[in-house]
Design a protein around this motif. Structure first.
Motif, short mmCIF file in Angstrom:
data_model
loop_
_atom_site.label_atom_id
_atom_site.label_comp_id
_atom_site.label_asym_id
_atom_site.label_seq_id
_atom_site.Cartn_x
_atom_site.Cartn_y
_atom_site.Cartn_z
N ALA A 19 0.83 -1.21 0.00
CA ALA A 19 0.00 0.00 0.00
C ALA A 19 0.86 1.26 0.00
N HIS A 20 1.97 1.22 0.71
CA HIS A 20 2.87 2.37 0.73
C HIS A 20 3.55 2.56 -0.62
N SER A 49 0.35 3.82 -3.09
CA SER A 49 -0.41 5.02 -2.77
C SER A 49 0.33 6.28 -3.21
N ALA A 101 1.84 8.14 -0.25
CA ALA A 101 2.83 7.46 0.60
C ALA A 101 4.25 7.78 0.16
N THR A 139 3.05 8.18 5.26
CA THR A 139 2.07 8.78 4.36
C THR A 139 1.82 10.23 4.71
N SER A 141 -1.07 11.49 4.01
CA SER A 141 -2.52 11.52 4.22
C SER A 141 -2.92 10.47 5.26
N PHE A 164 -5.32 7.07 4.74
CA PHE A 164 -4.43 6.08 4.13
C PHE A 164 -4.94 4.65 4.29
N GLU A 215 -7.74 3.88 2.10
CA GLU A 215 -7.22 3.76 0.74
C GLU A 215 -6.54 2.41 0.54
N MET A 216 -5.91 1.91 1.57
CA MET A 216 -5.24 0.62 1.50
C MET A 216 -6.22 -0.48 1.11
N LEU A 250 -7.04 -0.15 -2.66
CA LEU A 250 -5.95 -0.47 -3.57
C LEU A 250 -5.89 -1.96 -3.90
#
Length: 230
Positions: free
Chosen positions: A65-66, A69, A72, A91, A93, A97, A100-101, A104
Motif C-alpha cells: 500500500a505504501h 499510494s 505514501a 504517508t 494523508s 491512508f 485507501e489501502m 488499492l
C-alpha cells in the motif's frame, strides 16, 4: 495499517538497529520487488508484536500500500549484495491512508487478513478498528505526514542506517510539498532507548496518551528544519 505494531496501532515505531555489512547500504525507492524482503526485515525487527504475529502476507500488503499510494513515501536500504536491510514508510494523508489501502488491493488484503484471522480470530476487532479509523492522536497534526514504520535488520553493527533512512524519508516528504511537518507514535512504556533516539534526531515529544485498549503511546513531532548535525 512502522515503523509500528498493532493493526489499530500500526504507526507505533519499534526498535532501530543497523546494517549487517561494514559498508553503508545504498538508499533508494521501495518497489514491489522488495515486498517479501521488507516483510522479512519487519518480522526480524519486531518479533512478538501484533502486526508481526499476523504474518508475512499482511506485512506485504502493508508495504505494498505504501508503494502504490500516491500519498505514501518510502525508502529502502540495500546491502552490498542487493539484499534489503532496512525500510522506512509513511504517508502524507494519515487520515485516509488505511481506507485507501483497502481500495488499492481489496482481494489481496482480504486473503492476507483472512489467513491471519484463522490463526488469531480474536484479532478481528483490532484489525477492523485500525482499518476504519487509522491512527488518531490527541494533538493537532493537520498537514503532518505520518512516519508509519521504520525497521532495520537486527543482526547488525550500528552504523547509522536507521538515521539515514529517517532523513531520506523526511527529505522525500518535504520535497513533495504535501506536508509541513511529520509525526509518529511509539510505545511509551519500556521503550526509553527508542524515544531517546528520536529526541536525539530532531523529534520533539508532544506527550503520552492511552488508547482504548490500554496501550500507552508517545507522540513525537518533527519540522523539516530540525535536521540534526551530521
Amino acid at each position: 495499517m512502522n515503523n509500528t505494531e498493532e493493526i489499530d496501532q500500526l504507526p507505533a515505531v519499534g526498535p532501530l538497529t543497523a546494517d549487517v555489512n561494514d559498508e553503508l547500504p545504498a538508499l533508494g525507492p521501495l518497489t514491489t520487488q522488495h515486498l517479501d524482503a521488507a516483510a522479512r526485515v519487519h518480522l526480524e525487527a519486531f518479533p512478538g508484536f501484533f502486526l508481526s504475529s499476523l504474518g508475512a502476507r499482511v506485512l506485504r500488503e502493508f508495504y505494498r500500500a505504501h508503494v502504490l499510494s500516491p500519498a505514501a513515501h518510502c525508502v529502502v536500504a540495500l546491502g552490498g549484495r542487493g539484499d534489503v536491510v532496512g525500510v522506512v514508510a509513511g504517508t502524507s494523508s494519515p487520515d485516509s491512508f488505511y481506507r485507501e489501502m483497502i481500495k488499492l488491493n481489496p482481494v489481496r488484503l482480504s486473503v492476507a487478513v483472512g489467513a491471519a484471522l484463522l490463526r488469531r480470530p480474536r484479532a478481528v476487532h483490532r484489525i477492523l478498528d485500525g482499518l476504519r479509523h487509522g491512527t488518531p492522536v490527541p494533538w493537532p497534526v493537520d498537514g503532518h505526514a505520518l512516519l508509519s514504520s521504520i525497521c532495520v535488520a537486527p543482526a547488525a553493527q550500528s552504523n547509522g542506517t536507521g538515521r539515514r533512512l529517517m532523513l531520506a524519508w523526511l527529505d522525500q516528504v518535504a520535497e513533495s510539498g504535501k506536508a509541513n511537518a511529520a509525526y509518529l507514535t511509539t510505545d511509551a512504556v519500556g521503550n526509553d532507548a527508542v524515544m531517546r533516539w528520536y529526541a536525539n534526531n530532531g523529534w520533539t515529544k508532544l506527550g503520552n496518551y492511552a488508547r482504548h485498549d490500554g496501550r500507552v503511546l508517545a507522540c513525537f513531532q518533527r519540522p523539516w528544519k530540525a535536521s540534526p548535525e551530521a
